[in-house]
Design a protein around this motif. Structure first.
Motif, short mmCIF file in Angstrom:
data_model
loop_
_atom_site.label_atom_id
_atom_site.label_comp_id
_atom_site.label_asym_id
_atom_site.label_seq_id
_atom_site.Cartn_x
_atom_site.Cartn_y
_atom_site.Cartn_z
N GLU A 111 0.84 -1.21 0.00
CA GLU A 111 0.00 0.00 0.00
C GLU A 111 0.87 1.26 0.00
OE1 GLU A 111 -2.56 1.05 3.35
OE2 GLU A 111 -1.31 -0.13 4.70
N ASN A 112 2.00 1.23 0.72
CA ASN A 112 2.89 2.39 0.69
C ASN A 112 3.57 2.53 -0.67
OD1 ASN A 112 2.34 3.00 3.38
ND2 ASN A 112 4.03 1.78 4.15
N ARG A 135 1.12 3.80 -3.31
CA ARG A 135 0.71 5.19 -3.11
C ARG A 135 1.89 6.13 -3.03
NH1 ARG A 135 -3.64 5.18 1.72
NH2 ARG A 135 -3.68 7.40 1.19
N LEU A 151 4.06 6.36 -0.82
CA LEU A 151 4.36 6.81 0.54
C LEU A 151 5.70 6.20 0.93
CD1 LEU A 151 0.79 6.27 2.04
CD2 LEU A 151 1.89 8.46 1.57
N PRO A 152 6.60 6.99 1.48
CA PRO A 152 7.98 6.50 1.62
C PRO A 152 8.23 5.53 2.76
CG PRO A 152 7.79 8.74 2.48
CD PRO A 152 6.45 8.40 1.87
N LEU A 153 7.29 5.41 3.70
CA LEU A 153 7.57 4.58 4.88
C LEU A 153 7.77 3.12 4.50
CD1 LEU A 153 7.68 4.66 8.07
CD2 LEU A 153 5.39 3.68 7.97
N ALA A 154 8.75 2.49 5.12
CA ALA A 154 8.99 1.06 4.94
C ALA A 154 8.98 0.38 6.30
CB ALA A 154 10.32 0.84 4.24
N LEU A 155 8.84 -0.93 6.28
CA LEU A 155 8.90 -1.72 7.51
C LEU A 155 10.36 -1.79 7.98
CD1 LEU A 155 6.96 -3.50 9.22
CD2 LEU A 155 7.67 -5.42 7.81
N ILE A 156 11.25 -2.01 7.03
CA ILE A 156 12.69 -1.97 7.28
C ILE A 156 13.29 -1.19 6.12
CG2 ILE A 156 14.82 -3.34 7.48
CD1 ILE A 156 13.13 -5.72 8.33
N ALA A 157 14.18 -0.25 6.39
CA ALA A 157 14.84 0.51 5.32
C ALA A 157 16.30 0.71 5.71
CB ALA A 157 14.16 1.86 5.10
N LEU A 158 17.18 0.00 5.04
CA LEU A 158 18.60 0.04 5.38
C LEU A 158 19.37 0.58 4.18
CD1 LEU A 158 18.69 -3.50 7.05
CD2 LEU A 158 18.32 -1.29 8.16
N GLU A 159 20.32 1.46 4.48
CA GLU A 159 20.96 2.22 3.41
C GLU A 159 22.43 1.88 3.21
OE1 GLU A 159 19.85 6.53 3.90
OE2 GLU A 159 18.67 5.60 5.48
N GLU A 202 -1.37 -7.85 4.02
CA GLU A 202 -1.88 -6.61 4.61
C GLU A 202 -1.57 -6.53 6.10
OE1 GLU A 202 -4.38 -3.94 3.44
OE2 GLU A 202 -3.25 -4.26 1.61
N MET A 203 -1.29 -7.66 6.69
CA MET A 203 -0.95 -7.67 8.11
C MET A 203 0.33 -8.45 8.32
SD MET A 203 -3.07 -6.16 10.16
CE MET A 203 -4.50 -5.18 9.67
N VAL A 204 1.26 -7.86 9.04
CA VAL A 204 2.41 -8.63 9.51
C VAL A 204 1.89 -9.51 10.64
CG1 VAL A 204 4.65 -8.50 10.65
CG2 VAL A 204 4.06 -6.85 8.87
#
Lengths: 444, 159
Positions: B47-48, B51, B53-61, B149-151
């Motif tokens: 869904e993010n 759409r 939308l930048p939010l992630a569950l995990i975002a590692l750079e 849709e659900m963790v």
């Protein structure tokens, strides 16, 4: 489920021993839905920023009932006083169909697919096919009774109140005005996050995380009213000084004890025998490979006039706000979110995280908020273990023996058995105060 | 289809198979080694993603952040243990320009907790960018965009 009749009696004094049946009794849970979620309480449904334009809507929940939060048309003369936010139940007045299936979107009206009953954005029934029957030559076949009144068959409309862009709804006409409901002790802490000298802070939506947690919904409220565990369960909090018992802290509650704010200011972390000795989650030599994960930058709005000490200011780095029954608002350093509890039976709830920032954030600040989001949510360095311990708590409660409260109750007596606000975090007072209120509402 | 295309397809599929095996066999220290140093790894709800939308569950750079995650899952995040089993589809190798290979593959991850049945845990697709480093194909970017849709309570190990 299997609760004997005599269960719904809270046998001990006060609220420091919470019987396991408070989490496992299905009948009691039905009473919670009626008295708490559908009773005289304001329940969070979303942010105004999620539906910026007329006709924008999103699905949400009040208790287990699905509702639609929508931005209605507002006449120019009313725009100063009416933000146009409506909340209606997602259930057709005709045959009960949950007619809206897209989780969000933009609508001119709502139409139930089954028989094309059509509703205005505010939930009024606009029309329905064959209301006046179908002409067949001279006669008219069928149709609704002559006294059928469109106005009596709209969608269930909830009362709506907004504060700083947060949207709350209630099924009850008894619920007091929102600001009274929240109370003067809590409001300064909401103002701190959501209000600026020149008006409400404009929010930007960063996105959602959703998790289904197999535990009773109250456990989530308790988790964020429990300052005891974060410096013990969460390595990151104790090691990096984000939340631990040697920090300057304050436990705030409203007059009824149902809402709370845990306020604290981070320290440098590291060793302090009083709070790290013997604590296995403390990792003295832990260093990040990439420090950007904890690139904390103070923000001007963190400092406010101290509501408890006139003439002084206060600069917390973290405020965890619980608004009974279903909303948690998190500010932990630069990470901001609302967390919405949607109960699903006595042993399960969905937990919806909505992360946000402010419209005047620099791109760097937005990135910082997103990076720090790695600490929170269903996979967070910190929050993932909260979901886990809630599941294991519920598992333990199911093992209650039914031989009285001695072996069938939780013990929340850190800092005594009272329900007073404190200037430290070595206490379970906020859990006790919530249960003192819960007992009263539930009449157990 | 020429031989080079077939070989590249094979190489990407083999990378995915080895990646899945490392996670399923709990060799978490091997996981960052599938990436280049400044790689990006993200697990994001569909869904993010849809759409924007930048939010992630995990975002590692970076590989460093991935190592921090490995330390988290092995040392700091308290959780009930579970097995993962990845089933990864053949990759769709989309294009190759400036030495960057773009590929996608569907995945399904099953979770099995001690004493419990296997559950469908996380279902989605990998959206990848790969580059060759010392002759070895490595991930420069992996976005795991999940439909689920659900963790199911929590997500501890990488996908």
């Amino acid at each position: 489920m299997n609760a004997p009749d005599n269960l719904s009696r809270w046998r001990t004094e006060g609220s420091s021993r919470v019987p396991f049946w408070a989490y496992t009794d299905a009948q009691l849970y039905q009473r919670e839905l009626e008295r708490i979620f559908y009773g005289a309480h304001w329940c969070y449904v979303g942010l105004e920023a999620e539906i910026p334009n007329t006709g924008d809507y999103k699905l949400s929940h009040v208790g287990e009932r699905q509702v639609i939060m929508v931005r209605d048309r507002v006449a120019p003369k009313d725009r100063g006083t009416d933000p146009g936010i409506r909340v209606v139940e997602n259930r057709c007045a005709h045959r009960g169909v949950r007619f809206c299936q897209e989780p969000h979107g933009t609508a001119r009206s709502f139409v139930c697919p089954y028989h094309q009953w059509t509703y205005k954005l505010n939930g009024d029934l606009a029309g329905l096919p064959f209301k006046d029957g179908v002409k067949d030559g001279e006669c008219t076949n069928g149709g609704m009774p002559a006294d059928f009144n469109l106005q009596a068959h709209g969608l269930t409309k909830l009362r709506v109140a907004t504060l700083h862009g947060l949207v709350f709804a209630t099924f009850s006409d008894q619920t007091e005005p929102l600001e009274e409901y929240l109370g003067p002790q809590i409001l300064p802490w909401l103002n701190r996050i959501f209000q600026r000298p020149d008006g409400p802070a404009k929010l930007t939506l960063l996105g959602y995380n959703r998790q289904r947690i197999p535990g009773n919904w109250k456990l989530m409220m308790e988790n964020i009213k429990d300052p005891y565990h974060p410096g013990l369960l969460h390595t990151w909090f104790v090691t990096f000084g984000l939340w631990r018992a040697d920090q300057k802290s304050r436990m705030v509650m409203d007059a009824q004890g149902r809402h709370a704010v845990m306020v604290s200011r981070r320290n440098d972390g590291g060793e302090n025998a009083a709070v790290t000795q013997g604590v296995t989650s403390f990792k003295a030599n832990m260093a990040l490979n990439d420090n950007r994960l904890l690139d904390v930058t103070p923000e001007p709005w963190w400092t406010i006039a101290d509501p408890a000490h006139p003439g002084q200011s206060i600069t917390p780095t973290v405020t965890m706000i619980t608004l009974f029954p279903s909303l948690i608002i998190q500010q932990q350093v630069n990470s901001l979110s609302t967390r919405h509890i949607v109960p699903r039976g006595e042993g399960c709830f969905d937990f919806v995280w909505t992360h946000f920032g402010f419209a005047d954030d620099t791109p760097e600040m937005t990135q910082r908020r997103l990076r720090q989001a790695n600490l929170f949510g269903p996979a967070g360095f910190v929050s993932a273990d909260d979901g886990e311990v809630i599941e294991f708590s519920q598992d333990g409660f199911r093992q209650w023996s039914g031989d009285g409260n001695e072996s069938g109750a939780t013990l929340c007596e850190l800092g005594g058995t009272g329900t007073e606000a404190t200037e430290h975090m070595v206490t379970e007072t906020l859990i006790r105060s919530m249960y003192a209120y819960w007992k009263k509402v539930m009449a157990v | 289809m020429d031989l080079a295309t077939l070989l590249l397809q094979h190489e990407v599929d083999q990378l995915n198979a080895r990646y899945a095996a490392a996670l399923d066999e709990k060799r978490y220290n091997d996981w960052p080694e599938f990436f280049v140093e400044d790689a990006f790894y993200k697990v994001q709800a569909r869904e993010n993603f849809d759409r924007q939308l930048p939010l992630a569950l995990i975002a590692l750079e970076s590989k460093g952040m991935m190592k921090d995650r490995v330390y988290g899952i092995t040392q700091t995040i308290y959780h009930g243990p579970y097995y993962m089993r990845h089933v990864v589809s053949p990759a769709m190798v989309m294009e190759q320009d400036d030495g960057v290979v773009r590929a996608q593959a569907n995945y399904a991850v099953f979770r099995t907790k001690p004493g419990s049945v296997s559950e469908v845990y996380n279902v989605g697709r990998y959206i990848d960018e790969l580059v060759r480093e010392d002759g070895v194909l490595r991930l420069r970017q992996r976005c795991c965009v999940y439909d689920s849709e659900m963790v199911l309570n929590s997500l501890i190990y990488p996908i």
